[in-house]
Design an enzyme around this catalytic site. Structure first.
Site, short mmCIF file in Angstrom:
data_model
loop_
_atom_site.label_atom_id
_atom_site.label_comp_id
_atom_site.label_asym_id
_atom_site.label_seq_id
_atom_site.Cartn_x
_atom_site.Cartn_y
_atom_site.Cartn_z
N PRO A 16 0.84 -1.20 0.00
CA PRO A 16 0.00 0.00 0.00
C PRO A 16 0.87 1.25 0.00
CG PRO A 16 0.10 -0.97 2.19
CD PRO A 16 0.81 -1.92 1.28
N SER A 262 7.62 4.93 9.76
CA SER A 262 7.68 3.76 8.88
C SER A 262 6.28 3.17 8.69
CB SER A 262 8.61 2.70 9.47
OG SER A 262 7.91 1.99 10.47
N LYS A 263 6.21 2.24 7.76
CA LYS A 263 4.93 1.60 7.47
C LYS A 263 4.40 0.87 8.70
CE LYS A 263 5.08 1.00 2.52
NZ LYS A 263 4.68 0.20 1.37
N ARG A 264 5.31 0.39 9.52
CA ARG A 264 4.90 -0.38 10.70
C ARG A 264 4.45 0.51 11.86
NH1 ARG A 264 8.55 -2.60 8.01
NH2 ARG A 264 10.12 -1.23 8.89
#
Ligand code: GLU
Length: 504
Positions: A16, A262-264
């Protein structure tokens, strides 16, 4: 004559689109529109190992949701298409060959094992292995081998990569629209792989060729690509092509200001880091999205515009049109931009106030069965009274349910506060007063009830608190007279009587 502005957003469909990617797309869009230019979407999918199904679609839907659609891209005005690098595959090799022929690139046959050995060997000595001018003649490539040996290897089908021959002993002068002049010592550069043994170009080669062929005038991208700028400059020079102008946008930092967002981080820190909800096609894990969390796209866009840019004034609310007018790449700063999840809520609250109440009412109605039979114009009036307390449409019900049905219970603490010895008597009189009123407007209610309270010689709160409790169930909500007017005379009287039955 100034060149026409053509910018591109060039994401890799590896998952995504991170909110930082949306910021990059937005700044490209704003820059293009400000200068009457074209915003191109190019899908950089040369790394098939990292390809994720659905990611391209997700990227396009995200841009559309933000109202920043591309002018040219896959399936749209394909003037310089195709716009997916995987579909341009056949094009890249000839350019790598041009660089070999001009001496700017060379074949390298070093196996993965050998390179790994060198890497580990260097690490053990506390060094980093760099493949460049200082050791390339000791490695296995068309510079260290004779022309004959090289041809023999290629004919024998030995796998090879094509590497860029970084120059030695030069000071490179690079320009960035945000960072100004940058000097790089060419001796620090490694001989990056341009073409892989699987027949695919690497990002660097494909990116430069496509930017050239698509006539990109300005490359606006994240700071993480700044270390590649020197190589990109050298590639343009090697091909003898015009160099576009570059702007590297500042990093987006975690809310603490420390480290890159970050994505996390998102789900860990309690806020989405994606524009739309995303379901991982393999693990089926769901990542939250701003859209589904009830954010208005205008709020997200306004918030993102301020991640790295500011207008230089106190003004914070900018429609997309106003952003286009005011955006100036020279006002984008170098320092990292801290992601403030409370600020995006603030923007949402602000945009809520600007939304048209009937559209909000339609959205609210579609989410609540209890509102099925209620006139949308009535709901819109209710929203007008409560929306200054709301950030999301999902806040509406708790803030307004008593406009649609009588409260089922009374807040205990508020009961203790509001109910006094003379409350039953005052409420009985009030019920009679209200039921005999003809003109039932807020204004009239206010005048009549206030003058009655004054004539009774009691404190204002003695009547107003139990009255509010009867109508709302708690000591909260907008103006009491507005509530009475909205629910009407019969319902008002009935709620006062219900409270009376509840009193000791
Ligand atoms: N494909 C690169 C990315 O995913 C594009 C970098 C660039 O804009 O040059 O970010």
């Amino acid at each position: 004559m100034t060149k026409t502005v053509r910018v591109r957003f060039a994401p890799s469909p590896t998952g995504p689109l991170h909110i930082g990617g949306v910021r990059t797309a937005l700044f490209n869009y704003l820059f293009a529109k400000k200068h009457g230019g074209t915003f191109v979407l190019r899908i950089e999918d040369t790394d098939q190992n990292r390809f994720v199904k659905g990611a391209e679609n997700y990227i396009i839907e995200s841009l559309n949701w933000c109202h920043i659609p591309f002018d040219e891209g896959p399936g749209k005005n394909e003037r310089f298409g195709p716009y997916r690098q995987s579909e341009r595959k056949a094009l890249y090799k000839q350019y790598a060959d041009v660089l070999i022929a001009s001496g700017h690139a060379y074949y390298a046959f070093d196996t993965a094992e050998i390179l790994d050995f060198h890497r580990k060997d260097h690490e053990a000595k506390g060094k980093t292995f760099v493949y460049n001018w200082h050791n390339r003649l000791k490695l296995t490539n068309s510079l260290s081998l004779s022309a004959k040996e090289t041809q023999a290897k290629i004919h024998a089908g030995e796998p090879y990569v094509i590497r860029f021959k970084s120059p030695q002993g030069q000071t490179l002068h690079l320009k960035d629209l945000i960072r100004g002049d940058i000097k790089v010592d060419s001796n620090t550069l490694d001989d990056k792989i341009l073409f892989k043994s699987d027949g695919m170009p690497t990002y660097h080669l494909a990116n430069i060729i496509d930017d050239h062929l698509m006539q990109i005038s300005h490359v606006i991208r994240g700071e993480e690509w700044l270390p590649s700028l020197a190589l990109h400059y050298l590639l343009y020079k090697a091909f003898g092509w015009d160099i576009p102008q570059f702007a590297h946008l500042p990093l987006i930092l975690k809310p603490t200001g420390k480290g890159k967002l970050s994505k996390r981080d998102g789900d860990k820190l309690g806020f989405p880091v994606f524009p739309l909800e995303w379901e991982d096609p393999k693990t089926h894990e769901i990542s939250r999205g701003y859209k589904e969390e009830g954010y208005f796209p205008q709020a997200v866009v306004n918030f993102l515009a301020f991640l790295g840019w500011n207008p230089g004034t106190e003004q914070e609310l900018f429609s997309l049109e106003a952003l286009i007018t005011n955006f100036d790449i020279a006002r984008v700063h170098k320092g990292g931009a801290r992601f403030d999840a409370d600020k995006i809520k603030w923007f949402n609250h602000q945009y809520m106030q600007l939304q048209d109440n009937v559209s909000l009412a339609e959205a609210f109605k579609s989410e609540h069965n209890a509102l099925e039979d209620i006139d949308v114009n009535y709901i819109a009036l209710v929203i007008g009274l409560i929306k200054e307390r709301a950030t999301f449409i999902s806040d509406f019900w708790d803030l307004s349910f008593y406009f649609f049905k009588a409260p089922k219970q009374y807040d205990n603490k508020d009961l203790n506060k509001a109910i006094k010895e003379d409350t039953p008597e005052l409420m009985a009189e009030l019920a009679t007063l209200v039921s005999t009123m003809d003109a039932f407007s807020s204004k009239n209610l206010q005048i009549t009830i206030k003058s009655w309270i004054a004539s009774k010689n009691v404190g204002f709160g003695k009547v107003m608190m139990p009255l509010r409790l009867a109508l709302v169930g708690a000591l909260q909500g907008p103006d009491v007279f507005d509530i009475m007017y909205m629910i009407g005379k019969t319902e008002t009287v009935s709620r006062i009587k219900t409270l009376m039955r509840h009193l000791p």
